[in-house]
Design an enzyme around this catalytic site. Structure first.
Site, PDB file in Angstrom:
ATOM      1  N   SER A  99       0.832  -1.199   0.000  1.00  0.00           N
ATOM      2  CA  SER A  99       0.000   0.000   0.000  1.00  0.00           C
ATOM      3  C   SER A  99       0.875   1.261   0.000  1.00  0.00           C
ATOM      4  CB  SER A  99      -0.960  -0.046   1.191  1.00  0.00           C
ATOM      5  OG  SER A  99      -1.949   0.938   1.090  1.00  0.00           O
ATOM      6  N   ASP A 124     -10.242  -3.546  -4.859  1.00  0.00           N
ATOM      7  CA  ASP A 124      -9.377  -2.566  -4.206  1.00  0.00           C
ATOM      8  C   ASP A 124      -9.452  -1.242  -4.956  1.00  0.00           C
ATOM      9  OD1 ASP A 124      -7.361  -1.081  -3.026  1.00  0.00           O
ATOM     10  OD2 ASP A 124      -5.776  -2.551  -3.356  1.00  0.00           O
ATOM     11  N   HIS A 157      -7.954  -5.069  -0.596  1.00  0.00           N
ATOM     12  CA  HIS A 157      -6.784  -4.336  -0.135  1.00  0.00           C
ATOM     13  C   HIS A 157      -6.415  -4.769   1.282  1.00  0.00           C
ATOM     14  CE1 HIS A 157      -4.102  -0.797  -0.255  1.00  0.00           C
ATOM     15  NE2 HIS A 157      -4.328  -0.741   1.048  1.00  0.00           N
TER      16      HIS A 157
END
Length: 351
Positions: A192, A288, A318
């Site tokens: 991320s 996501d 995610h």
């Protein structure tokens, strides 16, 4: 009391995920299909439990509240046999960075080292929240992993996290032998926001003519802070862990000045030149909001001649790498990731 509550919640979550598949399906509800994809049962069940607990995303009323919530998540494992762990301190211009190095117990020879940068929107997360993931990477990829605590926003805004990440990578290169590696066998990775930092460090190290990473592991990375893509509209408000509000909240804390968000240190997708960057393994998730910008980055790298492995787990959400302890499906995906990482690093070894 918080620790007791966390353990109780973890026991409940583990018990629910241990139920037979038909029962889990009954609890999760009808399958969710969107954009020609079907959400994994375990992902749907986890999201249902999160909703029942009154949690809609990763942000909160304050950064401190969001950090506490992430630290107290009931899905963390806490230990993994066969991994040797040691605390380190990395010198930086502003002081020092806490870090943690992981090594499979049986690994004694010199080998690759992965500098890992945790996710959390540049606002939350630390080496503890990503301890299970780093242990798993070290043990099953058969490598050393150096996890780094960089400064967080809003106390330290952009480019503080990037500067700390770059300093940590340079330190690893300079101290490779002491870390059990060599300067030409240092990889960079993250999930991320950590994937964003890893991509930016790889880009900067290559352009400055320094020792560039041998490999970059980018797990559902943020790559462009200037554009809103289709996946954000599709999945940002559907209760898929990372929300549209979360993304705005994180970015406003990290870099509130919209005019500065095109900086390649924050938006590596917008760099003028992506040529000669390290081999990249770009992992995205079907459900996501960050999916499309991660895949756009994989295409840009490939178009520039960079060897790229692009893998979309179409049924996942995610942050699944941090959810491994509760779900066989999440762990299956992680085993594929470590297998590919191990193979890619083997191919980078010099004869």
């Amino acid at each position: 009391m918080a620790k007791i509550e966390q353990k109780l919640q973890a026991a409940v979550v583990s018990g629910v995920f241990a139920l037979p598949s038909p029962v889990r399906r009954l609890l999760a509800g009808k399958p969710i299909r969107l954009d020609d994809q079907e959400l994994a049962l375990d992902a749907q069940l986890l999201l249902k439990l999160q909703k029942l607990a009154g949690q809609e995303g990763l942000s909160a009323t304050t950064p401190e509240a969001a950090r506490i919530a992430m630290s107290n998540a009931p899905v963390r494992n806490g230990s993994m046999p066969g991994v040797v762990v040691a605390e380190r301190t990395i010198p930086a211009e502003h002081g020092s960075l806490p870090a943690r190095i992981y090594r499979p117990r049986e690994l004694t020879e010199t080998g690759p080292l992965l500098v890992f940068l945790h996710g959390g929107g540049w606002v939350i997360g630390d080496v503890d929240t990503h301890d299970d993931l780093c242990r798993f990477l070290a043990k099953h990829a058969g490598i050393r992993v150096l996890s780094v605590d960089y400064r967080l926003a809003p106390e330290h805004r952009f480019p503080a996290a990037f500067e700390d990440s770059l300093a940590a990578y340079r330190w690893a290169v300079d101290n490779a032998a002491e870390l059990g590696s060599s300067a030409d066998a240092i990889a960079i990775g993250g999930d991320s926001a950590g994937g964003n930092l890893a991509a930016s460090v790889a880009l900067h190290a290559t352009r400055e003519g320094a020792q560039k990473p041998v490999f970059q592991l980018l797990l559902y990375p943020a790559t462009d802070a200037t554009a809103r893509r289709r996946s954000r509209d599709l999945f940002g408000n559907g209760g898929f862990l990372l929300t549209d509000h979360d993304m705005t909240w994180f970015m406003d804390h990290y870099e509130p000045d919209v005019d500065k968000r095109a900086d390649p240190r924050l938006s590596p997708l917008l760099a003028e030149d992506h040529g000669d960057l390290p081999t990249a393994y770009v992992v995205t998730c079907g459900f996501d909001p960050l999916r499309d910008e991660g895949e756009a980055y994989a295409r840009v790298l490939a178009d520039a001649g960079v060897p790229v492995i692009a893998r979309r787990f179409s049924d996942l959400i995610h942050g699944f790498a941090n959810l491994r302890p509760v779900s066989q499906r999440f762990e299956e995906a992680l085993f594929e990731i470590v297998g590919t990482t191990r193979a890619a690093l083997e191919l980078t070894k010099k004869p």
